[in-house]
Design a protein around this motif. Sequence first.
Motif, mmCIF file in Angstrom:
data_model
loop_
_atom_site.group_PDB
_atom_site.id
_atom_site.type_symbol
_atom_site.label_atom_id
_atom_site.label_comp_id
_atom_site.label_asym_id
_atom_site.label_seq_id
_atom_site.Cartn_x
_atom_site.Cartn_y
_atom_site.Cartn_z
ATOM 1 N N PHE A 41 0.878 -1.163 0.000
ATOM 2 C CA PHE A 41 0.000 0.000 0.000
ATOM 3 C C PHE A 41 0.921 1.219 0.000
ATOM 4 O O PHE A 41 1.750 1.384 0.901
ATOM 5 C CB PHE A 41 -0.901 0.012 1.232
ATOM 6 C CG PHE A 41 -1.962 -1.062 1.217
ATOM 7 C CD1 PHE A 41 -3.157 -0.857 0.536
ATOM 8 C CD2 PHE A 41 -1.764 -2.257 1.872
ATOM 9 C CE1 PHE A 41 -4.141 -1.836 0.512
ATOM 10 C CE2 PHE A 41 -2.738 -3.249 1.864
ATOM 11 C CZ PHE A 41 -3.936 -3.035 1.175
ATOM 12 N N VAL A 42 0.753 2.099 -0.999
ATOM 13 C CA VAL A 42 1.706 3.182 -1.219
ATOM 14 C C VAL A 42 0.968 4.518 -1.299
ATOM 15 O O VAL A 42 -0.045 4.639 -2.000
ATOM 16 C CB VAL A 42 2.506 2.961 -2.527
ATOM 17 C CG1 VAL A 42 3.609 4.009 -2.648
ATOM 18 C CG2 VAL A 42 3.079 1.553 -2.591
ATOM 19 N N LEU A 43 1.481 5.486 -0.593
ATOM 20 C CA LEU A 43 1.038 6.870 -0.720
ATOM 21 C C LEU A 43 2.262 7.692 -1.071
ATOM 22 O O LEU A 43 3.213 7.761 -0.292
ATOM 23 C CB LEU A 43 0.418 7.366 0.591
ATOM 24 C CG LEU A 43 0.014 8.836 0.641
ATOM 25 C CD1 LEU A 43 -1.029 9.152 -0.409
ATOM 26 C CD2 LEU A 43 -0.491 9.196 2.030
ATOM 27 N N SER A 44 2.257 8.248 -2.263
ATOM 28 C CA SER A 44 3.456 8.932 -2.751
ATOM 29 C C SER A 44 3.246 10.435 -2.729
ATOM 30 O O SER A 44 3.111 11.085 -3.762
ATOM 31 C CB SER A 44 3.775 8.453 -4.183
ATOM 32 O OG SER A 44 4.962 9.036 -4.649
ATOM 33 N N ASN A 49 6.246 19.451 -1.214
ATOM 34 C CA ASN A 49 5.015 20.239 -1.199
ATOM 35 C C ASN A 49 4.256 20.092 0.117
ATOM 36 O O ASN A 49 3.098 20.486 0.217
ATOM 37 C CB ASN A 49 4.101 19.806 -2.356
ATOM 38 C CG ASN A 49 4.718 20.092 -3.713
ATOM 39 O OD1 ASN A 49 5.520 21.019 -3.841
ATOM 40 N ND2 ASN A 49 4.357 19.313 -4.708
ATOM 41 N N GLY A 50 4.906 19.473 1.101
ATOM 42 C CA GLY A 50 4.262 19.325 2.395
ATOM 43 C C GLY A 50 3.404 18.088 2.530
ATOM 44 O O GLY A 50 2.686 17.935 3.520
ATOM 45 N N GLY A 51 3.469 17.182 1.575
ATOM 46 C CA GLY A 51 2.638 15.986 1.626
ATOM 47 C C GLY A 51 3.328 14.848 2.363
ATOM 48 O O GLY A 51 4.548 14.726 2.336
ATOM 49 N N VAL A 52 2.533 14.025 3.033
ATOM 50 C CA VAL A 52 3.087 12.839 3.681
ATOM 51 C C VAL A 52 3.220 11.729 2.640
ATOM 52 O O VAL A 52 2.589 11.759 1.586
ATOM 53 C CB VAL A 52 2.186 12.351 4.837
ATOM 54 C CG1 VAL A 52 2.098 13.399 5.925
ATOM 55 C CG2 VAL A 52 0.802 11.975 4.332
ATOM 56 N N GLN A 274 6.030 2.237 6.786
ATOM 57 C CA GLN A 274 6.854 3.444 6.890
ATOM 58 C C GLN A 274 5.983 4.655 6.589
ATOM 59 O O GLN A 274 5.175 4.631 5.664
ATOM 60 C CB GLN A 274 8.015 3.406 5.903
ATOM 61 C CG GLN A 274 8.970 2.247 6.087
ATOM 62 C CD GLN A 274 10.094 2.300 5.078
ATOM 63 O OE1 GLN A 274 10.858 3.258 5.012
ATOM 64 N NE2 GLN A 274 10.224 1.247 4.268
ATOM 65 N N TYR A 275 6.168 5.708 7.350
ATOM 66 C CA TYR A 275 5.359 6.925 7.187
ATOM 67 C C TYR A 275 6.285 8.131 7.301
ATOM 68 O O TYR A 275 7.042 8.234 8.272
ATOM 69 C CB TYR A 275 4.284 6.956 8.274
ATOM 70 C CG TYR A 275 3.152 7.923 8.046
ATOM 71 C CD1 TYR A 275 2.258 7.752 6.990
ATOM 72 C CD2 TYR A 275 2.952 9.001 8.907
ATOM 73 C CE1 TYR A 275 1.208 8.630 6.793
ATOM 74 C CE2 TYR A 275 1.894 9.880 8.723
ATOM 75 C CZ TYR A 275 1.022 9.688 7.664
ATOM 76 O OH TYR A 275 -0.024 10.557 7.471
#
Length: 281
Positions: A41-44, A49-52, A274-275
Amino acid sequence: MKFRSKMIDVGCLNHFTRVVNTIAKLNKTCVLRLTPDNLYFVLSGKVSNGGVSMWCELLQVNFFDEYQIEGVSPDANEICLELAPENISRALKTAQNAKSVKIKLTKKHCPCLTLAADLPSLSSVSRVVTHDIPVDVIPRRMWHDFKEPSMPDFDVSIYLPPLKIMKNVVDRMKNLSNYLVIEANLSGEMNLKIETDLVSVTTHFKDLGNPPWGDDASQSRSRDMEAMAHTRVDIRKLQQFLAGQQVNPSKAMCNIVHKRIVHLILLHEDVSLQYFIPAVA
């Protein structure tokens, strides 16, 4: 492009549900990357730009009794799907007592992950509940955005205090400020601090321990063991991370890149999460 899997073991199903529930708390959409051996599960988010950003890795053999994948081509045997993890979470809620759960990639009115739960029945007729979860198939040319993030060149790495205690502290601090400073040193000390025009509050943790990172251990000896590395972050992003935790990690760590990034790591025997939370000015 084909994908089908099946879970029979109740413990595996419940564990998978907890992982998905955690992911659903962290963001409304994410990418599910499927490979022959793993699910990711990936959040890129763009840290600049301040994104997690997030990287959660699951070893499929520890969850699924059956697992088959045919990727986009023989030399690229994987599939990347964008979806709302909350939709999978809702579907899994109906499957908690299921005899088995099948998940496969289907084509309905649009590409879907179809989750079919075989539920217990008092009659001889099986009772199957089916959920079609819409997904967007990500083309291969965009896969480079969803590779495992590299380990940042951190200044301090430290084990986290019990997550429930940390969550209670952060929940209280959130009522006082939108921002929080996380600082730690190589002597196992961590502080959570907020400072405003009206109030200054610090919570101290001691004797947490510092993870050994091989070659980095020799580098750490040349650093001042008492010197604090710190990063100021959006307190809501940290609270969101702590509020959603259902993974029950065996180890929880925090790497701090001074004034740049807080890198949180949760390790379970068959899940790693990982976050990355970027600094705010």
